[in-house]
Every structure is written in C-alpha cells, then in structure tokens.
Design a protein around this motif. Structure first.
Motif, mmCIF file in Angstrom:
data_model
loop_
_atom_site.group_PDB
_atom_site.id
_atom_site.type_symbol
_atom_site.label_atom_id
_atom_site.label_comp_id
_atom_site.label_asym_id
_atom_site.label_seq_id
_atom_site.Cartn_x
_atom_site.Cartn_y
_atom_site.Cartn_z
ATOM 1 N N ILE A 97 0.910 -1.108 -0.076
ATOM 2 C CA ILE A 97 -0.051 -0.063 -0.125
ATOM 3 C C ILE A 97 0.938 1.310 -0.047
ATOM 4 O O ILE A 97 0.543 2.356 -0.756
ATOM 5 N N THR A 98 2.016 1.128 0.894
ATOM 6 C CA THR A 98 2.863 2.290 0.832
ATOM 7 C C THR A 98 3.473 2.677 -0.577
ATOM 8 O O THR A 98 3.468 3.811 -1.099
ATOM 9 N N ARG A 99 3.822 1.543 -1.139
ATOM 10 C CA ARG A 99 4.399 1.805 -2.562
ATOM 11 C C ARG A 99 3.503 2.356 -3.494
ATOM 12 O O ARG A 99 3.685 3.353 -4.307
ATOM 13 N N GLN A 100 2.095 2.009 -3.541
ATOM 14 C CA GLN A 100 1.165 2.329 -4.428
ATOM 15 C C GLN A 100 0.863 3.838 -4.091
ATOM 16 O O GLN A 100 0.886 4.516 -4.892
ATOM 17 N N LEU A 157 11.794 2.867 4.923
ATOM 18 C CA LEU A 157 12.899 3.162 3.608
ATOM 19 C C LEU A 157 12.340 3.382 2.603
ATOM 20 O O LEU A 157 13.108 4.277 1.803
ATOM 21 N N THR A 158 11.527 2.662 1.965
ATOM 22 C CA THR A 158 10.852 3.007 0.823
ATOM 23 C C THR A 158 10.364 4.466 0.546
ATOM 24 O O THR A 158 10.562 5.273 -0.193
ATOM 25 N N MET A 163 11.703 10.897 -0.708
ATOM 26 C CA MET A 163 11.423 12.172 -0.054
ATOM 27 C C MET A 163 11.876 13.102 -1.130
ATOM 28 O O MET A 163 11.492 14.299 -0.954
ATOM 29 N N CYS A 164 12.787 13.022 -2.021
ATOM 30 C CA CYS A 164 13.419 14.125 -2.816
ATOM 31 C C CYS A 164 12.666 14.136 -3.954
ATOM 32 O O CYS A 164 13.074 15.013 -4.984
ATOM 33 N N ALA A 169 5.618 16.315 -0.674
ATOM 34 C CA ALA A 169 6.386 16.815 0.526
ATOM 35 C C ALA A 169 5.963 15.421 1.314
ATOM 36 O O ALA A 169 4.987 15.081 1.698
ATOM 37 N N ILE A 170 6.897 14.621 1.260
ATOM 38 C CA ILE A 170 6.809 13.518 2.330
ATOM 39 C C ILE A 170 7.493 13.596 3.904
ATOM 40 O O ILE A 170 8.456 13.834 3.791
#
Lengths: 329, 257
Positions: A97-100, A157-158, A163-164, A169-170
């Motif tokens: 879910i985080t990746r998506q 970590l993913t 973040m960049c 804005a993560i």
C-alpha cells in the motif's frame, strides 16, 4: 486542508480522524478502512470502505472520491497489527500500500503530501547503540528479524527514498509505542496477564505514547510542509518494572533464556500476540526516542501522559485519556 | 561536606531521566558508599571549586584499578561536595551486564555513544570521561600513573558543545587494586577481558582527588575545529598535559614534598 486517512477504524485511526475534524484548518477528512461502516458522525468526514491491498481499488479511490474531494494530504497508518501473521498478503498490506501511495503521489492532480506513520520498532536496539534514539539511529536491517519488523523497515525506507521527488512533500513519523488495545501494541498484550515476566538483572527505560498525543503529532506532521523523518516520543518514560506495577501486574524477573520458551508456551495456551523474540532487545537495553527534531520543526511536545504523574497530577486532568484499563485474566 | 536535600535531575515525568537516573537511587548510593568513601579509602580532595555549579562540563581524570573504584569515589566526591549528579560515560559493554547495568543507569552512568553524550551536554549535565578507556585499568602495575593511549573524543565534545574541561588527578587508586594479569580470551557479556586482581579486595589506600582549573578549549578553538583531526589532537594533548601535571603534583604532595 483535505486529508485522507488510511486505517481509520482502528482505535488510533478513529482518534486521529476525530482530532483532525476538530481542527479549524481541516476542511474534510476522507476516512478509509476495510470495515463496511465507520464510526464517524461528522458531516466533514466521508467514510469509504475498501481493501487497499488491491491496486485497482486504491487507484479508483484516489482518482475517484479523492480527486472529487480535492484531497491534498494522505496520512497512511494502515499497517497489519498482528505480529504473528506473516506471508505475502501481510506484506502487501504493510509495504504494498505504501508503494502504491508513493507511486500515485507523483501523478495525482491534487495530493501533494504523504505522511507515513512508522514506529520505533524500525530502530535496531543493541547494547552498543544509544539509549536515546534520534532519527539517524541505525535501523533494524537484520534479515533474520521477524516479518513484522522487516515489513515496517521496508515501508519506512521506501518512503524515505522518495522524499526528494519533485512536487511532493513526504514525511515519516516514527511514533513511540502507543499503549492501547487493538493498536498492534506488543506491550499492551504483554500486560494482559496477571504475571509479567521480565529478564532478571535488566530494567530498561521505555517510552510510551498516548492515543491523544499520537493523533496530535500526526496532525502536526500533516499540517507542516516539512520533509523528513520525525521521531514522535510520548510523555511517559519509565522503566519496564514500573510499567508493570502501574498496570497493576506482578512483575517476575527470570533468567533471560527462560523467557522465550515460557512466552511461546503462553501463546500456544492462551493465544496472545506478544512475541518475546520481538521484544528481547528492548527488554534488555531499552530505547527512548529523541523528539528534538519534532519539537524544533513541528512544535510537537508530548502533553498527555498515560499514567498520572508522581507529583499528583490526576488521570483525566486537562482532557487526558484515562489510565488504560487492563483486563483480568 | 554539603548537606543535600534533593538531586536535580531532568525528570521525564515518573522520577526518571531518559537514561534511567533516579534521585532516590542516588541518595541510596551515597548512603551506602559513604563508609567506603570516608573510612576505607579516606578520600580527600582539593580544587572542587573548579567544578561549575551549573551548566555542561566535562571532568577528565586518569583511570586505573581492577574495577572502576576511582570512578565511584570521584562520583561520590562530586555528588556530596557540589550537589550535582556526575554522569560517568561508560564503555559500551556495560549495558550488557545484568544488575550492574541497572544500578549504573539509576545512579547516572550512561553508555558512551555519541547521541547519549550529546544529549547530556545539551541539557547541561556534568559528565566524566576517561580518555584512557579500558587501557587505563588494564595497564600493569609498573606503569602506574603513566597515562595510556589518550583518545580525543572529550576534546571534540568540549569544542562542539562549548563545555569546559576540568582535568582531575586520582592518586591512590592505581595502588589500591592493581591488575595482576588479564584473561584475554574471556569475553562474557561483551567484556574486553577478565581482570585478575593482585588482591581479593581493594587495598585501603587513601585516595586523593585533585581538580584542576577549567580548560576552556571552546575559547581557543572554533566549533569547526571539532571536525579537524589536527586541532583535536592538539586539544587532547593539552588536556593530557594538564592531567599529567596534576598527577605529578598530587604524587609529590602525597610524598610530602
């Protein structure tokens, strides 16, 4: 601000949605969970039931109701809570879910901010590591670590790796353990039996976060435009033995090597979630999150202790949550 | 001797600081350690006025003995005479020791990692660093009062956190419980070796503590020097020279010269 909250029907999710709705700067909340209906009465909350592990469902949610409502911020806290479950489906929930969401963030027309609710369990606790864990403390990258930990580290970590990315804005909020039922708290489960075993000769310092501070901290991270990792400590920093006493339990110190088999036996007989192998290092060496960065950048300082303070501050004062009630077994 | 009602600690809400220090444990340790301090080792100290009554500072002494009795007596002296709780920075194997790790944590000992020490100095604690590390206690008796390998971490911290260094000489501990030999193959609980002392218990040698005037490295070096190896080596050498001078003076005073 229009916020999408995943995992909205867990006790932490409900508290977060209610806290967000109470903020004047939040226009609307889109609350997502798997349950068919959500417990939200406010007209400023839209509840959607869906299984986010299905990529199509997530896509349709973000580009359907998400786009229509003009969602600009996502607070992602939907992680699998049971430490005993494992397998590809659990991994899809914890990492997929985080990746998506990260992939969608780059293409979505309105979403500009993602806040991942991570936890202190991503840090490696060793005798050689600091007691005080800042955001640069080593992460638990041991391949032999349980899936519960590995998944959380991978999701964290993913997110950090993205973040960049331009135009987004993560932020990652690494929260201390929230001592609450149905929150995935190992310590909550540990305290469910009348006798709590702990390693003989060790009494580590542990920091705990209250549900109220958890919601407040995530709201502060969401509102800020700061990019980066933020440790979110709680207001209670105390030794394990003191936690056991405050919970009304009997702490029994035993030689460390006996604890793992005894707790496995407990799991087989009673079927509780607590895993000693997950907590072995924490029960020896401890680890307290250093919240200096969150304080400086977000203005976050824990306010709501779980237990009354020795100086006489009563539980429930200033709108504090009541001290947790522990079931008798 | 100063009467102390309460020890100032950075209470995180339940009477403990983040590292586990508790004021009651400090009081108990002072009560139980006082007979050793007064009657067994008959500790005498001079120059305590150099230890600041508030704010971050780093004590840097010589180190010796089978077990860190020098550190314990220094801790008792500072706590009783200044009312401040000295925070000794311990080697990283200490958290692995059952019971010892808990007692140490409750009385202010902190594992020597960068993050831990940074936090202590940021909140204005008084810390003690033994730059010789384990090589101090491990040295043979014939090398007593000869400083061993001198690390530079204390100089870096002093420059980076703008904290004064107070050099300290501990006279007597080097004869009190010398190491006969070491069993290098012994690494239980992460210990670097097993010391075999020359006597079963420490000998009742009188201890003299000499506190020197503060070295304000942060006035000599800019913050950037904390990352300059040459500047750090020079600053650490200055501290070492100050400790050596105090040792020489302390030994002469003990001889009555």
């Amino acid at each position: 601000m229009k916020v999408l909250v995943t995992g909205a029907t867990t006790p932490l999710g409900v508290a977060l949605v209610e806290h967000l709705v109470a903020q004047p700067w939040v226009e609307h909340v889109l609350a997502i969970a798997r349950e068919p209906a959500g417990p939200f009465a406010s007209s400023r909350v839209t509840y959607a039931s869906c299984d986010l592990t299905r990529a199509r469902t997530l896509h349709d949610l973000l580009w359907g109701p998400g786009r229509r409502l003009g969602i600009d911020t996502v607070i992602h806290g939907a992680l699998h809570r049971s430490a005993r479950d494992r397998g590809t489906r659990i991994r899809a929930e914890n990492v997929g879910i985080t990746r998506q969401l990260l992939a969608a963030l780059e293409r979505h027309p309105t979403i500009r901010r993602l806040v991942l609710r991570s936890g202190a369990e991503v840090y490696a606790l060793r005798d050689t590591e600091p007691n005080l864990l800042d955001e640069d403390a080593p992460l638990e990258l041991d391949p032999a670590a349980p899936q519960w930990v590995r998944d959380r580290v991978e999701a964290d970590l993913t997110t950090c790796a993205r973040m960049c990315s331009a135009g987004t804005a993560i932020a990652v909020a690494r929260c201390a353990e929230v001592l609450a039922p149905a929150s995935g708290s190992q310590l909550w489960d540990y305290l469910q039996t009348r006798v709590c075993l702990r390693p003989l000769g060790f009494d580590p310092m542990i920091n705990l976060l209250s549900v109220a501070d958890h919601a407040r901290a995530l709201a502060l991270v969401a509102r800020s435009s700061a990019v980066g990792v933020f440790n979110i400590p709680g207001a209670d920093t105390l030794p394990l033995s003191r936690i056991v006493t405050l919970a009304g339990r009997l702490g029994v110190p035993l030689p460390g090597p006996l604890l793992h088999p005894l707790y496995q036996l407990r799991t087989w007989t009673i079927g509780l979630e607590f895993r000693y192998d997950l907590n072995l290092r924490r029960f020896h060496f401890g680890g307290v999150l250093d919240g200096t960065r969150a304080q400086q950048v977000l203005g976050y300082r824990p306010r709501h202790p779980i237990w009354p303070r020795p100086n006489g501050e009563p539980p429930g004062a200033r709108g504090l949550p009541r001290a947790p009630a522990f079931a008798r077994r | 001797m100063r009467a102390i009602a309460s020890y100032p600690i950075h209470d995180e809400g339940h009477g403990y600081d983040v590292f586990g220090l508790h004021a009651d444990a400090v009081r108990r340790a002072v009560r139980w350690g006082r007979p050793l301090y007064r009657r067994y080792f008959r500790v005498e100290s001079s120059g305590i006025e150099h230890v600041p009554s508030s704010g971050a500072a780093i004590l840097v002494p010589n180190h010796s003995g089978t077990l860190p009795i020098d550190g314990a007596m220094l801790w008792l002296d500072v706590v009783q005479r200044t009312g401040r709780v000295l925070r000794p920075i311990a080697d990283r194997f200490v958290p692995r020791l059952p019971f010892v790790s808990t007692v140490f944590a409750r009385t202010g000992v902190v594992s020597g990692t960068h993050t831990n020490v940074r936090r202590l100095l940021e909140v204005g604690e008084l810390i003690v660093i033994f730059p010789e590390g384990v090589s101090g206690p491990a040295k043979p008796f014939r090398e007593r009062y000869q400083l061993q390998k001198w690390r530079v971490g204390h100089a870096e911290l002093a420059i980076r956190h703008r904290a004064p260094i107070i050099p300290v000489a501990i006279i007597g501990a080097e004869e009190s419980w010398p190491v006969l030999f070491r069993i290098r193959a012994f690494h239980a609980f992460g210990a670097p070796y097993l010391p075999v002392p020359a006597s079963l218990v420490p000998l009742p040698v009188q201890l003299h503590l000499h506190y020197g005037p503060p070295l304000e490295l942060h006035r000599q070096y800019p913050v950037e020097a904390a990352d300059d190896p040459d500047a750090l080596a020079a600053a650490a050498a200055e501290v070492r020279a100050a400790v050596e001078a105090l040792i020489t003076r302390g030994l002469a005073a003990r001889r009555g010269a």
